[in-house]
Structure formats: structure tokens, C-alpha cells
Design a protein around this motif. Structure first.
Motif, short mmCIF file in Angstrom:
data_model
loop_
_atom_site.label_atom_id
_atom_site.label_comp_id
_atom_site.label_asym_id
_atom_site.label_seq_id
_atom_site.Cartn_x
_atom_site.Cartn_y
_atom_site.Cartn_z
N SER A 193 0.84 -1.01 -0.18
CA SER A 193 -0.45 0.37 0.51
C SER A 193 1.04 1.33 0.28
O SER A 193 1.97 1.45 1.07
CB SER A 193 -0.82 0.19 1.58
N GLY A 194 0.97 1.62 -0.88
CA GLY A 194 1.86 3.38 -1.51
C GLY A 194 2.61 3.10 -2.09
O GLY A 194 3.20 2.47 -1.89
N THR A 195 2.33 4.08 -3.19
CA THR A 195 3.67 4.48 -4.24
C THR A 195 4.30 4.87 -4.34
O THR A 195 5.42 6.32 -5.09
CB THR A 195 2.92 4.27 -5.03
N GLY A 196 4.90 5.79 -2.36
CA GLY A 196 6.37 6.60 -2.81
C GLY A 196 7.67 5.51 -2.29
O GLY A 196 7.83 4.55 -3.03
N VAL A 197 8.73 6.38 -1.97
CA VAL A 197 9.70 5.63 -2.35
C VAL A 197 10.30 4.36 -1.53
O VAL A 197 10.26 3.53 -2.26
CB VAL A 197 10.80 6.83 -1.62
N ALA A 198 9.31 4.64 -0.08
CA ALA A 198 8.88 3.00 0.39
C ALA A 198 8.23 1.82 -0.19
O ALA A 198 8.96 0.95 -0.04
CB ALA A 198 8.06 3.43 2.22
N GLY A 199 7.39 2.50 -0.65
CA GLY A 199 6.43 1.34 -2.05
C GLY A 199 7.13 0.82 -3.00
O GLY A 199 7.28 -0.58 -3.19
N LEU A 200 7.64 1.68 -3.43
CA LEU A 200 8.59 1.58 -4.92
C LEU A 200 9.69 0.29 -4.46
O LEU A 200 9.97 -0.42 -5.52
CB LEU A 200 8.82 2.91 -5.95
N ALA A 201 10.19 0.81 -3.41
CA ALA A 201 11.51 0.23 -3.11
C ALA A 201 11.39 -0.85 -3.12
O ALA A 201 11.72 -1.92 -2.78
CB ALA A 201 12.76 1.03 -2.49
N LEU A 202 10.54 -1.34 -2.51
CA LEU A 202 9.85 -2.47 -1.95
C LEU A 202 9.19 -3.66 -2.91
O LEU A 202 9.64 -4.55 -2.88
CB LEU A 202 8.59 -2.90 -1.11
N ALA A 203 8.41 -3.33 -4.16
CA ALA A 203 8.08 -3.55 -4.83
C ALA A 203 9.46 -4.39 -5.56
O ALA A 203 9.19 -5.42 -6.64
CB ALA A 203 7.07 -3.08 -5.89
N VAL A 204 10.14 -3.41 -5.99
CA VAL A 204 11.55 -3.18 -6.78
C VAL A 204 11.78 -4.91 -5.51
O VAL A 204 13.19 -5.96 -6.74
CB VAL A 204 12.19 -2.17 -7.13
N GLU A 205 12.28 -4.39 -4.68
CA GLU A 205 13.09 -5.97 -3.88
C GLU A 205 12.68 -7.51 -4.36
O GLU A 205 12.91 -7.91 -4.29
CB GLU A 205 13.35 -4.76 -2.55
N LEU A 206 11.12 -6.85 -3.71
CA LEU A 206 10.09 -8.17 -3.36
C LEU A 206 10.25 -9.02 -4.95
O LEU A 206 9.90 -9.98 -5.50
CB LEU A 206 8.84 -7.66 -2.57
N THR A 207 10.07 -7.80 -6.21
CA THR A 207 9.94 -8.50 -7.27
C THR A 207 11.12 -9.31 -7.95
O THR A 207 10.90 -10.52 -8.24
CB THR A 207 9.22 -7.58 -8.90
N ALA A 208 12.09 -8.51 -7.41
CA ALA A 208 13.71 -9.31 -8.03
C ALA A 208 13.83 -10.17 -7.55
O ALA A 208 14.62 -11.46 -7.57
CB ALA A 208 14.63 -7.99 -7.64
N ARG A 209 13.13 -10.69 -6.05
CA ARG A 209 13.19 -12.26 -5.70
C ARG A 209 12.02 -13.04 -6.28
O ARG A 209 11.61 -14.10 -5.00
CB ARG A 209 13.35 -11.72 -3.97
N GLY A 210 11.25 -12.95 -6.69
CA GLY A 210 10.46 -13.85 -7.16
C GLY A 210 8.47 -13.39 -6.76
O GLY A 210 7.92 -14.11 -6.98
N HIS A 211 8.80 -12.36 -6.43
CA HIS A 211 7.19 -13.02 -5.30
C HIS A 211 6.35 -11.86 -6.22
O HIS A 211 6.63 -10.86 -7.27
CB HIS A 211 7.01 -11.78 -4.03
N ASP A 212 5.31 -11.89 -5.81
CA ASP A 212 3.84 -11.58 -6.75
C ASP A 212 3.57 -10.33 -6.25
O ASP A 212 2.37 -10.58 -4.94
CB ASP A 212 2.80 -12.84 -6.92
#
Length: 375
Positions: free
Chosen positions: A6-25
Motif C-alpha cells: 500500500s503506497g507508491t512513494g519511495v518506500a512502496g516502490l522500493a519494496l516492490a522492486v526488492e520483492l519482485t526481484a526475489r520472485g514475489h507476486d
């Protein structure tokens, strides 16, 4: 795992980058109706530089870096420079990087896999963990419902996820006695430094970078009860704080506020929580531990927190509780340091008396030559 951020600020986008790089949906949701732009330049410092370097983003971010405050000056009521901005007092090292929020957000967005779901104009309104907590059932403002393995709240100071998990913001917020306002100004081509004018308890400034300019306001005040979604009320509060001030560029800057449909205004506050997770839900960035803009470290905390959480989930597959606890243990020292740094920041940005204004100016020394007003 299937994870909602929840959230597309820096924290949210960084989470999405880190997690998708590890194979999470990963799915992203954002209350704002569209990709948010604007805001003052932000800093990446300390160990957060290692985070973006590991992601392969540091060279590109250095290319996009700006100098919005390092060459800035404090001016008097006539616009004559009286002191320089003490950038060295707020930097962690010579490697600190200043960049616009928009550029950092776009670089992070470009790292996301094509097709990563992002839903704008919606927010989380309900969180339930039925059947022993094997998943999180999420209700949305739109009426939609969906289930996820984890929910990560990266939705800022006024986090909806935090409210649902830990209760009202008033129970966790510490107001620091300052309010900030930011408004866009017409682009400026002149290569002149950022300028800031102080009156006891007030600051008005023009922040310049990449030919762009922002009106920047700060004022000291006790808590003001208002709706942080009511733009007209926010503009009235700022206008009242600066009423009667006609010195320097203040009237022109206030006119810009009145015309700006995207004016930003908020209390300078911190969030203090003993834990940042409950069940299958965890908080990251300002939602968990806002240190306030006065710390100059919110972006860095968002980046380290996203990295530490993603790494912990890798190290504890199938055990989200252990992962959340490891993330907390690694991130907490950074948060404690940042939250403890704000008192000095307030005295630099918005001194309370003429005596402290003059003392600050004397401590950092005057510039070599006066800077003309840009009226």
C-alpha cells in the motif's frame, strides 16, 4: 508469496522492486488518483547509498542528482544574502546524493517488471486474517476484496494500514511544533542559488534545481486540528501564519500557494511504535517510523527498510514473523538515530527568535558576495 504493498512513494516502490526481484507476486495500491509528482528534492545518504548501488541504480541516480540546498543562502528582508546554508551539518558523508523525488520514483518504477499491477484512486479499508491467519483478506475503498499472503503498509505519515493495525494516528504521532508548505513556482532559468528568509518562528524560501523552482514555507505552531485532505483549509492556515508579512518575496510566494491545485501542507511529526508488524501485516517507511522532514533521512530510511525486509523474507521462507522481527532489529538503529536528529534541524530551518537566527547565521558564516533578490 502474493504481497500487497500500500503506497507508491519511495518506500512502496522500493519494496516492490526488492520483492519482485526475489520472485514475489506484488500488487501496488495508491490512494492518489495518479502517479504523484512534485515535492522538494530528497537525500540518499549513508547505508541507503549501498542499497541503490546493489540494485544497480547508483550511476543513474548520480547522473540525475541536483544541488538544491548545498549552495543555498539565507537572506534578509531585502533579499541580501547574510549566511550560507550549512549543508555539512546535515550530511552524513561527502557521498550523500540529492535528487528530485520524481526522478527517484521514475528510476524505481523503471525497475519493476512489466505488468506489475498498480491501482490508483483506491486504499485499504479492512484487514482480516481468518482461519488461523494463513492469509490476509483485504477490503478496499472501491468495494473490491482480495486475499494476500502479506500486506505491507508503505502509505506514509497518515497510513491507512497503520490505522487499521495499530489504531488512530493520534496514539503514535509526536508533533514537533512545525508545519511545512510547498508550492510550485514558474520555471526559472537563472542560475542562482536557493534562498531562504527567516523571521522568528517563520521561514519562506525559494528552492531552485534543474531550472525549476518551489516556494517553501515553514512555521512554528502547536497542533492545529484540520483535515489533511482539505486543500482550502490548509491554504488558509498557511496564509494566517504569514499574515502581515510583506518583506522579501513573501507576497509573491503566497500568491503561488493560492493558485496551486497541488499545494502540499502537513505537520512535521514523527511516528513512534514499539513494533512495526502484527500478524501478516508490516509497516515500512514513514508509516512505521516517520522521522520527519527535519531529519533529512526519510528517503534513506525507506530504502534501507525495504531492503532489510525483503532480505529477511528471503532468509526466513515460510516464517513471516521471524522475517518481520529481523527486519525490525536491523532497521531500528537507523530510525533511532534519525528521530533523535530533528531538534538541530528545527533550529536551522526555523529558529524561534531573532537571537537564534543571528546565532545560526554567525555560526555558518556569510557568503562571499551578496545575492540579488529575484523579484
Amino acid at each position: 508469496m502474493r504481497i500487497l504493498v500500500s503506497g507508491t512513494g519511495v518506500a512502496g516502490l522500493a519494496l516492490a522492486v526488492e520483492l519482485t526481484a526475489r520472485g514475489h507476486d506484488v500488487s501496488l495500491i495508491e490512494r492518489a488518483p495518479e502517479f504523484r509528482t512534485g515535492g522538494t528534492p530528497i537525500d540518499i545518504r549513508g547505508d541507503a547509498l549501498g542499497v541503490v548501488d546493489r540494485l544497480g541504480l547508483l550511476p543513474r541516480l548520480r547522473e540525475l542528482s541536483v544541488d538544491a540546498t548545498e549552495s543555498g543562502v539565507f537572506v534578509d528582508a531585502d533579499g541580501t544574502a547574510v549566511a550560507r546554508v550549512p549543508a555539512e551539518q546535515i550530511s552524513d558523508s561527502d557521498d550523500d546524493l540529492e535528487i528530485t523525488r520524481d526522478d527517484l520514483a521514475r528510476v524505481l518504477t523503471d525497475q519493476l517488471p512489466s505488468g506489475t499491477p498498480v491501482r490508483y484512486g483506491d486504499s485499504v479499508t479492512a484487514l482480516e486474517e481468518p482461519d488461523g491467519g494463513g492469509r490476509v483478506d483485504v477490503g478496499f475503498l472501491s468495494g473490491h476484496r482480495e486475499s494476500f499472503d502479506l500486506v505491507l503498509g508503505a502509505d506514509g505519515l497518515h497510513s491507512a494500514v497503520r490505522h487499521l493495525t495499530f489504531g488512530p494516528e493520534s496514539g503514535h504521532a509526536r508533533h514537533l511544533g512545525v508545519y511545512l508548505g510547498i508550492s510550485k513556482l514558474p520555471p526559472e532559468g537563472a542560475q542562482v542559488p536557493s534562498q531562504f528568509y527567516n523571521y522568528p518562528g517563520l521561514m519562506a524560501g525559494i528552492m531552485r534545481f534543474k531550472g525549476e523552482a518551489l516556494a517553501f514555507f515553514a512555521f512554528r505552531s502547536g497542533w492545529i486540528d484540520h483535515d489533511h485532505h482539505d486543500l482550502a483549509a490548509q491554504k488558509r492556515i498557511l496564509a494566517d501564519a504569514f499574515a502581515g508579512h510583506t518583506e522579501w518575496e513573501i507576497p509573491r510566494l503566497l500568491d503561488a500557494v493560492r493558485r496551486d491545485p497541488a499545494f502540499y501542507f502537513d505537520a512535521v511529526s514523527q511516528i513512534h511504535l514499539p513494533v512495526w508488524h502484527w500478524g501478516r501485516t508490516a509497516l515500512v517507511g514513514d508509516a512505521a517510523h516517520c522521522a520527519s522532514p527535519l531529519s533529512g533521512r526519510g528517503t534513506s530510511l525507506a530504502l534501507t527498510g525495504a531492503a532489510f525486509l525483503a532480505e529477511a523474507l528471503d532468509r526466513h521462507p515460510g516464517d513471516h514473523t521471524a522475517a518481520f522481527e529481523e527486519y525490525t532489529a536491523r532497521q531500528r538503529p537507523y530510525v533511532d538515530f534519525a528521530q533523535a536528529s530533528v531538534e538541530e534541524g528545527a533550529d536551522v530551518v526555523v529558529p524561534a527568535t531573532w537571537e537564534t537566527i543571528h546565532a545560526r547565521n554567525a555560526s555558518v558564516g556569510g557568503p562571499e558576495a551578496p545575492v540579488e533578490s529575484v523579484r
